[in-house]
Design a protein around this motif. Structure first.
Motif, short mmCIF file in Angstrom:
data_model
loop_
_atom_site.label_atom_id
_atom_site.label_comp_id
_atom_site.label_asym_id
_atom_site.label_seq_id
_atom_site.Cartn_x
_atom_site.Cartn_y
_atom_site.Cartn_z
N ALA A 14 0.91 -1.27 0.08
CA ALA A 14 0.08 -0.02 0.08
C ALA A 14 1.02 1.23 0.08
N ILE A 15 2.04 1.34 0.38
CA ILE A 15 2.94 2.34 0.57
C ILE A 15 3.20 2.89 -0.92
N PRO A 16 3.74 2.22 -1.94
CA PRO A 16 3.87 2.81 -3.32
C PRO A 16 2.56 3.13 -3.89
N THR A 17 1.49 2.65 -3.50
CA THR A 17 0.04 3.22 -4.08
C THR A 17 0.04 4.57 -3.37
N LEU A 18 0.17 4.86 -1.98
CA LEU A 18 -0.15 6.02 -1.30
C LEU A 18 0.72 7.09 -1.83
N PHE A 19 1.89 6.88 -2.14
CA PHE A 19 3.11 7.78 -2.70
C PHE A 19 2.63 7.93 -4.14
N GLY A 20 2.15 7.27 -5.01
CA GLY A 20 1.94 7.49 -6.31
C GLY A 20 0.56 8.47 -6.23
N LEU A 21 -0.28 8.11 -5.39
CA LEU A 21 -1.36 9.14 -5.14
C LEU A 21 -1.17 10.31 -4.72
N LEU A 22 0.01 10.48 -3.66
CA LEU A 22 0.24 11.83 -3.36
C LEU A 22 0.95 12.56 -4.74
N VAL A 23 1.90 11.88 -5.39
CA VAL A 23 2.44 12.44 -6.50
C VAL A 23 1.42 13.23 -7.72
N ILE A 24 0.68 12.40 -7.98
CA ILE A 24 -0.58 12.73 -9.03
C ILE A 24 -1.35 13.71 -8.21
N ALA A 25 -1.82 13.77 -7.00
CA ALA A 25 -2.36 15.04 -6.45
C ALA A 25 -1.79 16.11 -6.35
N PHE A 26 -0.52 16.33 -5.83
CA PHE A 26 0.17 17.30 -5.87
C PHE A 26 0.59 17.78 -6.98
N VAL A 27 0.77 17.18 -8.24
CA VAL A 27 1.15 17.63 -9.62
C VAL A 27 -0.38 18.43 -10.26
N LEU A 28 -1.52 17.84 -10.07
CA LEU A 28 -2.69 18.36 -10.37
C LEU A 28 -3.18 19.59 -9.54
N ALA A 29 -2.79 19.70 -8.15
CA ALA A 29 -2.79 20.76 -7.62
C ALA A 29 -2.19 21.98 -7.94
N VAL A 320 -7.17 3.42 0.04
CA VAL A 320 -5.80 2.73 -0.03
C VAL A 320 -6.00 1.75 1.10
N VAL A 321 -5.70 2.41 2.28
CA VAL A 321 -5.67 1.45 3.51
C VAL A 321 -6.84 0.50 3.79
N THR A 322 -8.00 0.94 3.58
CA THR A 322 -9.32 0.22 3.64
C THR A 322 -9.25 -0.97 2.67
#
Length: 341
Positions: A14-29, A320-322
């Motif tokens: 789940a860790i790389p998934t969270l990291f990928g989510l964070l990257v995408i959200a940050f770039v879009l924002a 992701v955690v759920t």
């Protein structure tokens, strides 16, 4: 593979998934249109070169995006999600304040959808191709197909305006009621624990209609899933053998049907948590529910980038955690999953 080893492996994935989510959200924002400093500092501060330079250095807005992302990660590790231009407070403080309302609404929706969906699906399976089955399938189809915002408006028209049996869109409590002593932020639970039963019943009455509206889609999904799983189990050869040996219906239901039929349902329930958090945006807007869904809508209207990013990261992390926890529960119920079969 043992359950502990499977759970550890699943949580680590789940860790790389969270990291990928964070990257995408940050770039879009960061690529949304508008001037974030003007929104953060206001008209006066936004035109002040000193104030702009100070904030740019603090958050690295004068740096390339990869360096800004690294600075954001450093702040994120300390629990600093930036400042909301909408509330003029820290985004983390806002999420802590608004998130319990959404959690309470989502949990209530899961209880409503889960209970009703499993019961309706079971009834449809036991009365396969008879009139109860037809009624349940119709209910499931309608519940899954009706838009949440439309159902919320109709619910208010019927139960609030016409029959006046449920409260209207006035938030979590009615007028004259103060929030219970804060323990978890869930009004119904906190009021129950502190013995404030009047507030508890008032909070439950305000919670009932939005929870039913929010959980309507998953009610239909769970009813269909439970029906299909039940029918598959009922036709299994070992169950036919058990029936021929005179095993009671209660024993069959308790030890043979439910444990096998509910495995796919557990997965759907787990996925429902993330879906309900995301779907709470429309429901909270219709019912003036002070949760992160309404907070996200207000932030989007105000172009509050830090708040939008904070809500996105929070909902994504919960989702992701759920999913990871659901996979672990699934593996506990069905050993073939962790054995790779």
């Amino acid at each position: 593979m043992g359950l502990v080893r499977f759970a550890t492996r699943r949580l680590l994935l789940a860790i790389p998934t969270l990291f990928g989510l964070l990257v995408i959200a940050f770039v879009l924002a960061n690529y949304l249109p508008g001037d974030p400093l003007a929104r953060i500092l206001g008209d006066v501060g936004g035109s002040d070169p000193v104030a702009r330079a100070t904030y740019e250095r603090e958050w690295g807005l004068d740096q390339p995006i990869h360096e800004r992302f690294w600075i954001y990660l450093q702040h994120l590790v300390t629990g600093d999600l930036g400042q909301s231009t909408l509330t003029r407070r820290g985004v983390a403080d806002d999420l802590v304040e608004f998130f319990p309302a959404t959690i309470e609404l989502a949990l209530a929706a899961i209880v409503v959808a889960g209970t009703a969906g499993i019961i309706l699906g079971s009834v449809a399976a036991f009365y396969h191709n008879k009139w109860p089955d037809l009624v349940v399938r119709t209910i499931a189809l309608v519940a899954s197909g009706v838009p949440v915002f439309w159902l919320g408006i109709i619910g208010l028209q019927v139960f609030y305006l016409r029959f006046q049996i449920l409260p209207g869109p006035e938030g979590r409590l009615g007028r004259g009621f103060d929030p219970p002593t804060h323990i978890t932020g869930l009004y119904t639970f906190d009021a129950l624990v502190t013995g404030d039963f009047a507030t508890m019943w008032n909070a439950m009455s305000h919670l009932l209609l939005p929870a039913c509206v929010l959980g309507s889609f998953f009610l239909g999904l769970l009813a269909r899933m439970t029906r299909a799983s039940m029918l598959e189990v009922l036709r299994a050869p070992h169950l036919v053998t058990a029936r021929s040996k005179g095993v009671s219906a209660r024993t069959l239901l308790q030890f043979h049907i439910l444990p096998n039929a509910l495995i796919p349902t557990v997965t759907v329930l787990g996925l429902a948590i993330g879906g309900l958090l995301a779907g709470a945006v429309l429901t909270e807007t219709v019912f003036s529910w002070p949760g992160i869904g309404r907070y996200a809508v207000d932030a989007a209207k105000a172009l509050d980038y830090q708040a939008i990013l904070g809500v996105t990261v929070l909902i994504g992390a919960v989702y992701v955690v759920t999913n990871a926890v659901v996979d672990i529960i699934y593996a506990a119920l069905d050993p073939r999953i962790r054995l790779g079969e």
